[in-house]
Design an enzyme around this catalytic site. Structure first.
Site, PDB file in Angstrom:
ATOM      1  N   ARG A 236       0.862  -1.184   0.000  1.00  0.00           N
ATOM      2  CA  ARG A 236       0.000   0.000   0.000  1.00  0.00           C
ATOM      3  C   ARG A 236       0.898   1.233   0.000  1.00  0.00           C
ATOM      4  O   ARG A 236       1.597   1.496   0.985  1.00  0.00           O
ATOM      5  CB  ARG A 236      -0.901  -0.002   1.230  1.00  0.00           C
ATOM      6  CG  ARG A 236      -1.806   1.217   1.371  1.00  0.00           C
ATOM      7  CD  ARG A 236      -2.550   1.118   2.706  1.00  0.00           C
ATOM      8  NE  ARG A 236      -3.497   2.194   2.925  1.00  0.00           N
ATOM      9  CZ  ARG A 236      -3.216   3.348   3.526  1.00  0.00           C
ATOM     10  NH1 ARG A 236      -1.978   3.599   3.945  1.00  0.00           N
ATOM     11  NH2 ARG A 236      -4.152   4.256   3.718  1.00  0.00           N
ATOM     12  N   LEU A 237       0.904   1.971  -1.099  1.00  0.00           N
ATOM     13  CA  LEU A 237       1.735   3.163  -1.210  1.00  0.00           C
ATOM     14  C   LEU A 237       1.009   4.337  -0.560  1.00  0.00           C
ATOM     15  O   LEU A 237       0.126   4.962  -1.146  1.00  0.00           O
ATOM     16  CB  LEU A 237       2.062   3.467  -2.670  1.00  0.00           C
ATOM     17  CG  LEU A 237       2.736   2.346  -3.477  1.00  0.00           C
ATOM     18  CD1 LEU A 237       3.226   2.885  -4.819  1.00  0.00           C
ATOM     19  CD2 LEU A 237       3.878   1.705  -2.713  1.00  0.00           C
ATOM     20  N   ASP A 238       1.376   4.603   0.678  1.00  0.00           N
ATOM     21  CA  ASP A 238       0.675   5.594   1.483  1.00  0.00           C
ATOM     22  C   ASP A 238       0.968   7.013   0.995  1.00  0.00           C
ATOM     23  O   ASP A 238       2.130   7.376   0.763  1.00  0.00           O
ATOM     24  CB  ASP A 238       1.110   5.461   2.948  1.00  0.00           C
ATOM     25  CG  ASP A 238       0.503   6.524   3.830  1.00  0.00           C
ATOM     26  OD1 ASP A 238      -0.734   6.526   3.980  1.00  0.00           O
ATOM     27  OD2 ASP A 238       1.263   7.366   4.345  1.00  0.00           O
ATOM     28  N   ALA A 239      -0.093   7.801   0.829  1.00  0.00           N
ATOM     29  CA  ALA A 239       0.015   9.236   0.501  1.00  0.00           C
ATOM     30  C   ALA A 239       0.920   9.496  -0.693  1.00  0.00           C
ATOM     31  O   ALA A 239       1.567  10.540  -0.792  1.00  0.00           O
ATOM     32  CB  ALA A 239       0.515  10.015   1.723  1.00  0.00           C
ATOM     33  N   VAL A 240       0.950   8.562  -1.627  1.00  0.00           N
ATOM     34  CA  VAL A 240       1.926   8.640  -2.717  1.00  0.00           C
ATOM     35  C   VAL A 240       1.664   9.807  -3.664  1.00  0.00           C
ATOM     36  O   VAL A 240       2.595  10.290  -4.338  1.00  0.00           O
ATOM     37  CB  VAL A 240       1.965   7.298  -3.479  1.00  0.00           C
ATOM     38  CG1 VAL A 240       0.688   7.091  -4.280  1.00  0.00           C
ATOM     39  CG2 VAL A 240       3.192   7.204  -4.379  1.00  0.00           C
TER      40      VAL A 240
END
Length: 591
Positions: A236-240
């Site tokens: 999960r690429l957070d705040a990407v």
């Protein structure tokens, strides 16, 4: 003609990515470093384009590592015990929210990316969960903690870390920058070289990383490889969306940000073809969908518009906005799909509802949620005004009131449980992979005491269950047990229906504003299901002739008794009732 090898394929893709990101740098050595750090010089696979890595049997649970506690036991062990006992064979994957050492934001301010928070357990506990379930973990890629070694080194002007952060002259015009917070964007920091001003999109404890420095990219390549080795399957690429910064722009969704996502995709699918990327981009719909790329960025994107639209549908008694949105939703091409949820550890994001709900509707929804104990988080606009960004409330309490109930009962009409279950039954039927936040699966109420303790609005939906109390609630006729058992039965039934494959075709039906209907149809098997929902507090009659059912075949009501409904003239739905009607002659469908 010589067939290209997987490593040659990877090198071509990496060269293209690096040319976009670092056009003025010598890239040959950087490319070799990336390949070596990912161990792709030892083993490299050829990814299969447009391959669906999921099917109708996939459902995820989202949880903190310490959502369930037992005295004298590591929380990750307690969580694993609950998952095995209650959900094994029912859910396919579990998203454990950041389980690393952190300084704030319940894990999203990471101090050390390759350690497990010692208050939760250790990597052996994470590995054990990953053996039983597909493990989804956060790659908190936009920022790290101000207490991290990297930032301590930044202040001491030494490596690693000295050039890892975004520094900006405070006189720079940053008025175009879009961000979801009202705090100052720049934080003044004292270093050995004097005062520096660092970019902080979210909070001054979460310092944004500078990916214009390729060494930062290499640090995350090492982290990605480590997570793969530790059993992580879903990243999960957070705040990407905020990753790449250029003053004078919005610094949101920049082309370089998309290129970083493409690069990460190239790396993980050449390392482990079954690994998946999901982008966490809580932004308006069109921008969110852009993270699919051409099936070469995210495998899944969060369906952020679904929660506010679905909650508004249930409490307003009108599915008009939900239906209009769904009619305009593009079908996810093979190799991509949507990540569907109604509630999360954060809250109900309102930016994805912009343009889909009128401002008056959003304000009305905010007011109703506040009456049910919800809090509101705000974001700053360029003109200095603040706008509601997120509603913080447990989903169960979000369903407590109806907008148009009589004033005598202040909106509480006794249909809280029915609304809650109907919303999840609807989520389970739409295109994409469904995910249940653990406190939605358990119908947990608002945790006011936790808000008082932390002074953070989001804590209202981050309750920590005592394991014995939870087991007691689930063994009695509590609303927790009733809802948990119904949701488990719905998940089980859904997992057997080919028409609910995340990429099966989806056709919204026109049944008025008080009845939501959708037809799903499998491309590969021909299986079809028509799902209908009364989203109002009054009984609704649906004429079978309005459902456009194929009259030459049977249609079975699989939620009731599996009987053929063709002899009926209509279906009567009680308030917030729903039906799943399966075409009887569908190939490969169980009877």
């Amino acid at each position: 003609m010589t067939e290209i090898t997987p490593e040659q394929h990877l090198r071509e893709r990496l060269s293209a990515h690096l040319e976009v990101l670092y056009p003025h740098l010598e890239k040959a050595a950087l490319l070799e470093d990336i390949i070596a750090l990912m161990a792709l010089d030892q083993r490299c696979f050829m990814p299969e384009a447009h391959k669906n890595l999921w099917d109708e049997s996939d459902t995820l649970v989202i949880t903190y590592g310490d959502s369930i506690l037992r005295e004298g036991e590591w929380p990750l062990h307690t969580l694993h015990d609950f998952l095995r006992r209650e959900l094994r064979g029912l859910i396919s994957g579990v998203h454990i929210l950041p389980f690393y050492p952190y300084s704030s934001d319940d894990g999203f301010s990471v101090i050390n990316y390759v350690e497990v928070n010692p208050s939760l357990g250790d990597w052996k506990d994470i590995n054990a969960i990953a053996r039983d379930f597909d493990l989804m973990a956060d790659l908190v890629i936009n920022h790290c903690s101000s207490r991290s070694l990297w930032f301590e080194n930044f202040k001491q002007r030494r490596d690693p870390g000295m050039d890892y952060f975004v520094e900006v002259d405070p006189e720079t015009d940053l008025s175009e920058v879009i961000r979801p917070r009202t705090s100052p964007l720049l934080n003044e920091v004292q270093t050995l070289d004097g005062k520096r001003h660092v970019w902080c999109t979210f909070s001054h404890d979460q310092v944004d990383l500078n990916f214009q420095n390729p060494t930062v990219l290499l640090e995350f390549v090492k982290i990605i490889r480590y997570y793969l080795d530790m059993g992580v399957k879903i990243f999960r690429l957070d705040a990407v969306a905020f990753l790449w910064k250029i003053p004078g722009t919005t610094s949101l969704n920049l082309e370089q940000t998309h290129e970083v996502v493409r690069l990460v995709r190239s790396l993980i699918e050449h390392a482990i073809p079954e690994a998946i990327i999901i982008t966490e981009t809580n932004i308006p719909l069109r921008e969110n969908l852009a993270y699919f790329g051409n099936a070469n960025e995210a495998h899944l994107v969060y369906n952020f518009s679904l929660p506010p639209l679905l909650i508004n549908t249930m409490v307003s008694g009108s599915c008009k906005a939900l239906k209009t949105w769904m009619m305009g939703m593009p079908a996810a091409q093979d190799g991509t799909t949507y990540f569907n949820f109604i509630a999360s550890h954060d809250g109900i994001g309102l930016r994805p509802a912009e343009g889909l709900l009128e401002d008056a509707e959003i304000n009305q929804l905010v007011t109703l949620m506040q009456k049910s104990g919800g809090r509101v988080s705000w974001r700053a606009l360029a003109n200095g005004e603040n706008r509601p960004y997120e509603i913080n409330i447990s989903l169960f309490d979000a369903m407590r009131r109806h907008l148009y109930s009589s004033n005598e009962n202040d909106g509480e009409d006794g249909f809280q449980e029915q609304r809650f279950i109907c919303a999840h039954a609807l989520m389970l039927a739409v295109q994409g992979v469904p995910a249940f936040y653990i406190h939605s699966l358990l119908a947990t109420e608002n945790d006011e005491n936790r808000v008082l303790h932390t002074s953070h609005n989001r804590s209202i939906n981050r309750h920590q269950w005592v394991a014995d109390d939870l087991e007691s609630q689930l063994s009695t006729d509590s609303h927790h047990a009733r809802i948990f058992n119904i949701l488990k039965a719905l998940i089980t039934l859904r997992s057997t229906q080919a028409a609910f494959h995340p990429n099966a075709a989806q056709y919204p039906l026109h049944l008025g504003d008080k009845v939501f209907g959708i037809r799903r149809e499998s491309h590969s098997t021909g299986a079809a299901i028509v799902a209908v929902y009364n989203i109002s507090a009054e009984p609704q009659e649906i004429l079978l002739s309005d459902l456009n059912l194929d009259e030459s075949v049977s249609w079975q009501d699989i939620l009731i008794d599996g009987a053929d409904i063709r002899s009926q003239h209509s279906i009567l739905l009680a308030p917030y009732d729903y039906r799943w009607l399966r075409r009887g002659d569908a190939v490969g469908v169980q009877n």
